[in-house]
Design a protein around this motif. Sequence first.
Motif, PDB file in Angstrom:
ATOM      1  N   PRO A  13    -122.372 -77.331 -53.794  1.00 24.25           N
ATOM      2  CA  PRO A  13    -122.717 -78.686 -54.231  1.00 24.25           C
ATOM      3  C   PRO A  13    -123.085 -79.545 -53.030  1.00 24.25           C
ATOM      4  N   LEU A  14    -124.055 -80.396 -53.221  1.00 25.22           N
ATOM      5  CA  LEU A  14    -124.440 -81.321 -52.162  1.00 25.22           C
ATOM      6  C   LEU A  14    -123.481 -82.492 -52.124  1.00 25.22           C
ATOM      7  N   ASP A  15    -123.312 -83.105 -50.972  1.00 24.72           N
ATOM      8  CA  ASP A  15    -122.585 -84.369 -50.905  1.00 24.72           C
ATOM      9  C   ASP A  15    -123.414 -85.355 -50.105  1.00 24.72           C
ATOM     10  N   SER A  16    -122.969 -86.591 -50.053  1.00 21.79           N
ATOM     11  CA  SER A  16    -123.795 -87.638 -49.455  1.00 21.79           C
ATOM     12  C   SER A  16    -124.013 -87.457 -47.958  1.00 21.79           C
ATOM     13  N   SER A  29    -123.221 -86.897 -55.210  1.00 19.11           N
ATOM     14  CA  SER A  29    -121.815 -86.817 -54.829  1.00 19.11           C
ATOM     15  C   SER A  29    -121.195 -85.553 -55.399  1.00 19.11           C
ATOM     16  N   THR A  30    -120.205 -85.011 -54.710  1.00 17.15           N
ATOM     17  CA  THR A  30    -119.492 -83.846 -55.216  1.00 17.15           C
ATOM     18  C   THR A  30    -118.311 -84.245 -56.080  1.00 17.15           C
ATOM     19  N   SER A  31    -118.118 -85.536 -56.309  1.00 14.57           N
ATOM     20  CA  SER A  31    -117.013 -85.947 -57.165  1.00 14.57           C
ATOM     21  C   SER A  31    -117.226 -85.402 -58.568  1.00 14.57           C
ATOM     22  N   GLN A  32    -116.127 -85.224 -59.289  1.00 14.38           N
ATOM     23  CA  GLN A  32    -116.189 -84.602 -60.611  1.00 14.38           C
ATOM     24  C   GLN A  32    -117.173 -85.347 -61.503  1.00 14.38           C
ATOM     25  N   VAL A 137    -120.327 -72.936 -61.964  1.00 15.65           N
ATOM     26  CA  VAL A 137    -120.306 -74.390 -62.125  1.00 15.65           C
ATOM     27  C   VAL A 137    -118.935 -74.840 -62.631  1.00 15.65           C
ATOM     28  N   SER A 138    -118.346 -74.090 -63.537  1.00 21.39           N
ATOM     29  CA  SER A 138    -116.992 -74.419 -64.020  1.00 21.39           C
ATOM     30  C   SER A 138    -115.990 -74.408 -62.880  1.00 21.39           C
ATOM     31  N   ALA A 142    -113.979 -77.735 -61.643  1.00 16.07           N
ATOM     32  CA  ALA A 142    -112.528 -77.769 -61.818  1.00 16.07           C
ATOM     33  C   ALA A 142    -111.810 -78.336 -60.609  1.00 16.07           C
ATOM     34  N   ASP A 143    -112.401 -78.233 -59.439  1.00 17.84           N
ATOM     35  CA  ASP A 143    -111.743 -78.698 -58.220  1.00 17.84           C
ATOM     36  C   ASP A 143    -112.784 -79.318 -57.300  1.00 17.84           C
ATOM     37  N   PRO A 144    -112.877 -80.657 -57.278  1.00 22.01           N
ATOM     38  CA  PRO A 144    -113.897 -81.316 -56.468  1.00 22.01           C
ATOM     39  C   PRO A 144    -113.748 -81.100 -54.965  1.00 22.01           C
ATOM     40  N   THR A 145    -112.641 -80.513 -54.521  1.00 23.94           N
ATOM     41  CA  THR A 145    -112.487 -80.237 -53.089  1.00 23.94           C
ATOM     42  C   THR A 145    -113.140 -78.915 -52.699  1.00 23.94           C
ATOM     43  N   VAL A 146    -113.559 -78.128 -53.692  1.00 25.04           N
ATOM     44  CA  VAL A 146    -114.208 -76.846 -53.418  1.00 25.04           C
ATOM     45  C   VAL A 146    -115.645 -77.107 -52.981  1.00 25.04           C
ATOM     46  N   ALA A 147    -116.034 -76.531 -51.859  1.00 23.98           N
ATOM     47  CA  ALA A 147    -117.375 -76.744 -51.324  1.00 23.98           C
ATOM     48  C   ALA A 147    -118.339 -75.627 -51.687  1.00 23.98           C
ATOM     49  N   MET A 148    -117.817 -74.449 -52.029  1.00 24.36           N
ATOM     50  CA  MET A 148    -118.693 -73.307 -52.287  1.00 24.36           C
ATOM     51  C   MET A 148    -117.937 -72.294 -53.142  1.00 24.36           C
ATOM     52  N   VAL A 149    -118.666 -71.627 -54.021  1.00 27.95           N
ATOM     53  CA  VAL A 149    -118.089 -70.506 -54.763  1.00 27.95           C
ATOM     54  C   VAL A 149    -119.024 -69.316 -54.648  1.00 27.95           C
TER      55      VAL A 149
END
Length: 157
Positions: A13-16, A29-32, A137-138, A142-149
């Motif tokens: 996920p991208l973040d600012s 934002s990566t927020s939920q 994506v799930s 589920a955890d906005p602190t996760v940066a990559m799966v």
Amino acid sequence: MKRSLRKGLLLVPLDSSVTSRSGKAATVSTSQNTSRIPPLVSIVTPSLNMAEYIEETVASVLTQDYPSIEYIVMDAGSTDDTLSILKKYEGRFQYTSQPDDGTADAISKGFELSRGSILAFLNADDTYLPGAVSTAVSALSADPTVAMVYGEGDWVN
């Protein structure tokens, strides 16, 4: 016979704080995600003379059950039947064919064209298993602190 790795899914996920090569700052934002609109997942496939594999790769993306996918194939100027295969799917995804400086360059250029808040790449001789994008994506949601799966890989002939 070439063996291909059916690679696991890689979604970021991208973040600012992310900027592209052009210097544009991402605003996602990566927020939920609290809205009912699912985040757009952009998947980039780099390709060069992969006619033997590209159709199965494309089908594995187009048949995903996730409702919001942007698919981009970055072809480096194939001289085999790759482009004729891609043309069969015209209108279902974006593709371009022009020389690049290798796989990483093709993926980077594809990401620059993308609009998704979640980015992934899939090599032209690999496939996604059914439901792979939804599952990833799930996990991200589920955890906005996760940066990559990513998932495990299966070797297939």
